[in-house]
Design a protein around this motif. Structure first.
Motif, PDB file in Angstrom:
ATOM      1  N   TYR A  17      14.559  -5.817 -36.477  1.00 50.72           N
ATOM      2  CA  TYR A  17      14.010  -6.367 -35.245  1.00 50.72           C
ATOM      3  C   TYR A  17      12.769  -7.186 -35.562  1.00 50.72           C
ATOM      4  CZ  TYR A  17      10.764  -2.332 -35.386  1.00 50.72           C
ATOM      5  OH  TYR A  17       9.828  -1.404 -35.774  1.00 50.72           O
ATOM      6  N   TYR A  18      12.435  -8.070 -34.630  1.00 50.86           N
ATOM      7  CA  TYR A  18      11.254  -8.909 -34.750  1.00 50.86           C
ATOM      8  C   TYR A  18      10.343  -8.624 -33.565  1.00 50.86           C
ATOM      9  CZ  TYR A  18      14.119 -11.477 -38.106  1.00 50.86           C
ATOM     10  OH  TYR A  18      14.908 -11.821 -39.174  1.00 50.86           O
ATOM     11  N   GLU A  19       9.050  -8.631 -33.812  1.00 54.24           N
ATOM     12  CA  GLU A  19       8.077  -8.397 -32.748  1.00 54.24           C
ATOM     13  C   GLU A  19       7.190  -9.621 -32.572  1.00 54.24           C
ATOM     14  OE1 GLU A  19       7.209  -3.665 -32.541  1.00 54.24           O
ATOM     15  OE2 GLU A  19       6.323  -4.715 -34.256  1.00 54.24           O
ATOM     16  N   ASP A  20       6.952  -9.969 -31.334  1.00 55.40           N
ATOM     17  CA  ASP A  20       6.058 -11.073 -30.991  1.00 55.40           C
ATOM     18  C   ASP A  20       5.185 -10.594 -29.841  1.00 55.40           C
ATOM     19  OD1 ASP A  20       4.755 -13.433 -30.575  1.00 55.40           O
ATOM     20  OD2 ASP A  20       6.489 -14.514 -29.764  1.00 55.40           O
ATOM     21  N   GLY A  21       3.985 -10.141 -30.192  1.00 54.05           N
ATOM     22  CA  GLY A  21       3.124  -9.558 -29.181  1.00 54.05           C
ATOM     23  C   GLY A  21       3.732  -8.270 -28.656  1.00 54.05           C
ATOM     24  N   ASN A  22       3.936  -8.207 -27.342  1.00 61.83           N
ATOM     25  CA  ASN A  22       4.535  -7.022 -26.734  1.00 61.83           C
ATOM     26  C   ASN A  22       6.057  -7.107 -26.641  1.00 61.83           C
ATOM     27  OD1 ASN A  22       2.004  -5.804 -26.268  1.00 61.83           O
ATOM     28  ND2 ASN A  22       1.725  -6.985 -24.365  1.00 61.83           N
ATOM     29  N   THR A  23       6.605  -8.187 -27.166  1.00 63.42           N
ATOM     30  CA  THR A  23       8.057  -8.391 -27.088  1.00 63.42           C
ATOM     31  C   THR A  23       8.717  -8.000 -28.399  1.00 63.42           C
ATOM     32  OG1 THR A  23       7.740 -10.242 -25.571  1.00 63.42           O
ATOM     33  CG2 THR A  23       9.883 -10.064 -26.640  1.00 63.42           C
ATOM     34  N   ARG A  24       9.815  -7.277 -28.294  1.00 69.34           N
ATOM     35  CA  ARG A  24      10.585  -6.881 -29.477  1.00 69.34           C
ATOM     36  C   ARG A  24      12.017  -7.370 -29.319  1.00 69.34           C
ATOM     37  NH1 ARG A  24      11.352  -0.805 -32.088  1.00 69.34           N
ATOM     38  NH2 ARG A  24      13.622  -0.934 -32.322  1.00 69.34           N
ATOM     39  N   LEU A  25      12.502  -8.079 -30.338  1.00 71.40           N
ATOM     40  CA  LEU A  25      13.867  -8.587 -30.335  1.00 71.40           C
ATOM     41  C   LEU A  25      14.688  -7.802 -31.356  1.00 71.40           C
ATOM     42  CD1 LEU A  25      15.925 -10.715 -29.380  1.00 71.40           C
ATOM     43  CD2 LEU A  25      15.102 -12.206 -31.230  1.00 71.40           C
ATOM     44  N   ASP A  26      15.602  -6.983 -30.839  1.00 70.49           N
ATOM     45  CA  ASP A  26      16.458  -6.174 -31.702  1.00 70.49           C
ATOM     46  C   ASP A  26      17.676  -6.984 -32.127  1.00 70.49           C
ATOM     47  OD1 ASP A  26      15.222  -3.392 -31.663  1.00 70.49           O
ATOM     48  OD2 ASP A  26      15.371  -3.817 -29.514  1.00 70.49           O
TER      49      ASP A  26
END
Length: 234
Positions: A17-26
């Motif tokens: 997964y990737y995290e961008d701030g408070n967003t997580r992309l699984d």
């Protein structure tokens, strides 16, 4: 206890997964996959389902967030990039939709390149490359540069390059996606022939159900998970 050396490639609980701030992309949500030596596995699925990310992770080009990849029984978690690169060079081959051949080099030298990188004697590397090019039907085209070859011939050079170091597994990402139907069908037949003759495992990501049908096993990637069903749109 299972002998993990009988597997060319294994994925154990792979999460990415990737995290961008408070967003997580699984992207990958706990993938388990065992590819036996000499087995051909096709992975199909819609765009954005995580197929290419999985292939890059299996090929040690990208590290999982958690989980582990084993190549020919060798654990890869915690290895340095130099160690991972060495395993890639010695045990894995790669074929992509776009051949990524070096335009200034002949077919022969393109195929010999992985062996030269391994510091093999250049003469021996070129001899082995010539033998593999003959196996894929290009014995008469060894001196030609990529610009002098057809699309199908360039893909066969790319396949020869993937095979020249005698890998335990070849990872192929849409290997026929840039070819016309007839050329793609010829490439399908060649992949299957090479799979049997070299006893090399293949993991093939494809949108093409015809190619998937040639494989020993078909898996569907959907929403970051692998399933053996084949009834989802691709």
């Amino acid at each position: 206890m299972i002998d993990e050396k009988k597997y060319a490639l294994q994925a154990k609980s792979i999460v990415k997964y990737y995290e961008d701030g408070n967003t997580r992309l699984d992207i990958l949500k706990g993938i388990d996959l065992d590819v036996a030596q000499g087995e051909m596995v096709a992975i199909i699925g819609a765009s954005g389902s995580g197929k290419s990310t999985l292939l890059h992770t299996l090929g040690l080009l990208d590290e999982p967030t958690s989980g582990e990849v084993l190549v020919n029984g060798t654990r890869t978690a915690g290895l340095s990039e130099k160690q991972r690169s060495q395993i890639r060079n010695q045990s894995l081959g790669f074929v992509y939709q776009f051949h990524h051949l070096l335009p200034e080099f002949s077919a022969l030298d393109n195929v010999a390149m992985p062996l030269i990188v391994r510091r093999m004697d250049r003469g021996m590397a070129r001899k082995m490359a010539e033998q593999v090019l003959a196996k894929v039907g290009l014995a008469e085209r060894v001196t030609h540069k990529p610009s002098q070859l057809s699309g199908g011939e360039r893909q066969r050079v790319a396949l020869a390059r993937a095979l020249v170091a005698n890998p335990v597994c070849v990872l192929a990402d849409e290997p026929t996606g840039n070819l016309d139907r007839e050329t793609a069908q010829n490439m399908f037949a060649l992949l299957k022939s090479v799979n049997k003759e070299f006893n090399t495992a293949f993991v093939i990501v494809t949108h093409d159900p015809k190619l998937a049908e040639l494989a020993d096993r078909q898996l569907v990637m959907e929403k970051g998970l692998l399933d053996s069903k084949t009834d989802v749109p691709v």
